[in-house]
Design a protein around this motif. Structure first.
Motif, PDB file in Angstrom:
ATOM      1  N   ASN A  41      41.858  58.991  14.520  1.00 52.30           N
ATOM      2  CA  ASN A  41      41.729  59.470  15.890  1.00 52.30           C
ATOM      3  C   ASN A  41      43.071  59.312  16.617  1.00 52.30           C
TER       4      ASN A  41
ATOM      5  N   THR B  97      33.612  60.125  16.174  1.00 55.99           N
ATOM      6  CA  THR B  97      34.480  58.958  15.984  1.00 55.99           C
ATOM      7  C   THR B  97      33.583  57.775  15.637  1.00 55.99           C
TER       8      THR B  97
ATOM      9  N   ASN C 198      29.957  58.402  17.408  1.00 53.79           N
ATOM     10  CA  ASN C 198      30.149  58.942  18.751  1.00 53.79           C
ATOM     11  C   ASN C 198      30.521  60.404  18.653  1.00 53.79           C
TER      12      ASN C 198
ATOM     13  N   TRP D  37      39.385  66.714  28.034  1.00 51.16           N
ATOM     14  CA  TRP D  37      38.704  65.852  27.068  1.00 51.16           C
ATOM     15  C   TRP D  37      37.546  65.064  27.658  1.00 51.16           C
TER      16      TRP D  37
ATOM     17  N   THR E 239      32.323  63.569  19.782  1.00 53.70           N
ATOM     18  CA  THR E 239      33.378  63.949  20.727  1.00 53.70           C
ATOM     19  C   THR E 239      33.426  65.455  20.918  1.00 53.70           C
TER      20      THR E 239
ATOM     21  N   LYS F  58      37.742  58.954  12.479  1.00 49.07           N
ATOM     22  CA  LYS F  58      37.284  60.215  13.063  1.00 49.07           C
ATOM     23  C   LYS F  58      37.017  61.202  11.940  1.00 49.07           C
TER      24      LYS F  58
ATOM     25  N   HIS G  52      29.996  59.519  28.489  1.00 47.38           N
ATOM     26  CA  HIS G  52      30.464  59.466  27.112  1.00 47.38           C
ATOM     27  C   HIS G  52      29.740  58.425  26.268  1.00 47.38           C
TER      28      HIS G  52
END
Lengths: 275, 275
Positions: free
Chosen positions: A272, A243, A220, B234, A222, A193, B202
């Protein structure tokens, strides 16, 4: 040598809880009543690490803390998530009808304001730290005064819980980061991350282009947040968390971002803590 | 009928200043000491409009206000920008050495904390409104107490300015929105900005895909922010502001977003107040 860890607030605060859970081993805790003081304690080497709240479910990112990390060239070396459980507490023998004033951290009051709508006789007053109010009530044996704080604070400062789990959102996750002045020494294979900052032209589609590249490099997203650039209001920079599975993908993404974005900076590379 | 406009704070507050500058004509102002109360005054029809701070150069977006707009189905019908000028004020005859406590809104204290580093003898205390502290000092003739507030507040409550322009960032722009419960009746040709909210899977690259589409529809992004979805920490939703030249382009963008994003919602369509 034990780590000396700066926390916002005093023992019994949520930062204290995170410090204990994150570091496991014995640490020495340095209590700070503001995030500025916490950063100072890193810069003057009183502490070698600090725990800092960075994001929660209600207020989103705590932007002034991002600014502190950025401006003071701190490095994020880890993250930790806890669910915040808030409790109303007072001296033993006090009933909720006796309480006329409740002090706590502004975020804690924001998280519990629905609970207090049932008790319009109670005045809510902002304070520097959740646990510090609990300590003050105990030390000065303050009647009529309540604190909103953790269960640990109630135990530590011998207060009675008048309302437990009083936060509006029961599943109220808060994200903390672990910061230090030096770059992290985490082995590459443990890093999945990163927190990034960059600036972009105001050209249409410039952010889309960057995000396409990041997606191509198997990053990715986040979190993303545009932010006014200090001293140049309404010119925006971006804070982005990504991430990834392979550190080599991240290395590729970094090299492309260095070319495509202005003032690209890695605020931290770490593990992460969220699955 | 004059507009009855809810403001956060009392007369002399920055919200009051914005209400006066935005509406020009005579308006009746309704003073609210919290954003919750401000929203209530719209819902119970005490007021037909409200002025709400939404973003500034230091703290970024004021997320709880976005949540209030979203949760209460309010409509943004306009925006307004001002540079915030902060001043330290006290009773006439008081010198800065006499001041031991300064009260103000947390945001005002955040904006001026560098100034107060020169005066470590002064305790900074958070309060509900900048102008309300000035009024209190005047009404109770409080010695030793200072307020951080606007020049207008100093004049209105007959206080002496001990420090002018004390905000750290001299060019400290704050963005306000004008909200109401009904949809806006602005003619399409005057609309060139919109505030949107949507949720996304996501999946990697899902945001990039959406931004590509928006760019194809000639939308300019002026702000983007991922945000935890309340009750589902989240999982993120997005708040996005766009500007555009032609309303027909925006109509096209809306129809595509309705298909591609989850829970797509227009928080408001209005006239860009920024060139």
């Amino acid at each position: 040598m034990n780590n000396k860890v700066a926390i916002q607030g005093i023992k019994g605060s949520f930062h204290h809880l995170v410090a204990q859970e994150y570091f496991h081993e014995d640490i020495e805790v340095h209590e700070c009543l503001s995030f500025d003081k916490l950063v100072e304690s890193l810069l003057d080497k009183t502490c070698n690490m600090a725990v800092m709240a960075i994001e929660n479910s209600i207020a989103g990112s705590i932007i002034p803390n991002y600014a502190l990390i950025d401006a003071n060239q701190l490095h994020v070396i880890g993250e930790y998530y806890i669910n915040i459980h808030q409790n109303l507490m007072a001296l033993n023998g006090q009933r909720i009808e006796d309480i006329t004033e409740v002090y706590s951290h502004p975020m804690a009051l924001l998280q519990t304001k629905e609970f207090f709508k049932q008790y319009p006789h109670i005045k809510l007053i902002e304070d520097a730290d959740t646990a510090e109010v609990a300590q003050r009530i105990h030390e000065n044996q303050l009647k009529g005064v309540g604190a909103v704080a953790s269960y640990a604070a109630a135990k530590l400062y011998d207060l009675n819980i008048l309302g437990s789990e009083i936060q509006t959102i029961k599943n109220n996750a808060t994200r903390f980061v672990i910061v230090q002045t030096k770059n992290s020494a985490i082995p590459e294979e443990d890093i999945n991350k990163a927190s990034l900052k960059f600036e972009l032209d105001h050209k249409r589609g410039s952010l889309a282009t960057i995000l396409n590249v990041m997606s191509d490099c198997r990053m990715n997203l986040t979190k993303i947040q545009s932010l006014p650039i200090i001293e140049t209001p309404w010119k925006y920079s971006f804070f982005v968390d990504v991430t990834f599975d392979k550190y080599s993908d991240f290395v590729k993404a970094k090299s492309v971002l260095e070319i495509m974005a202005e003032h690209f900076k890695v605020l931290g590379e770490y593990k992460n803590a969220r699955i």
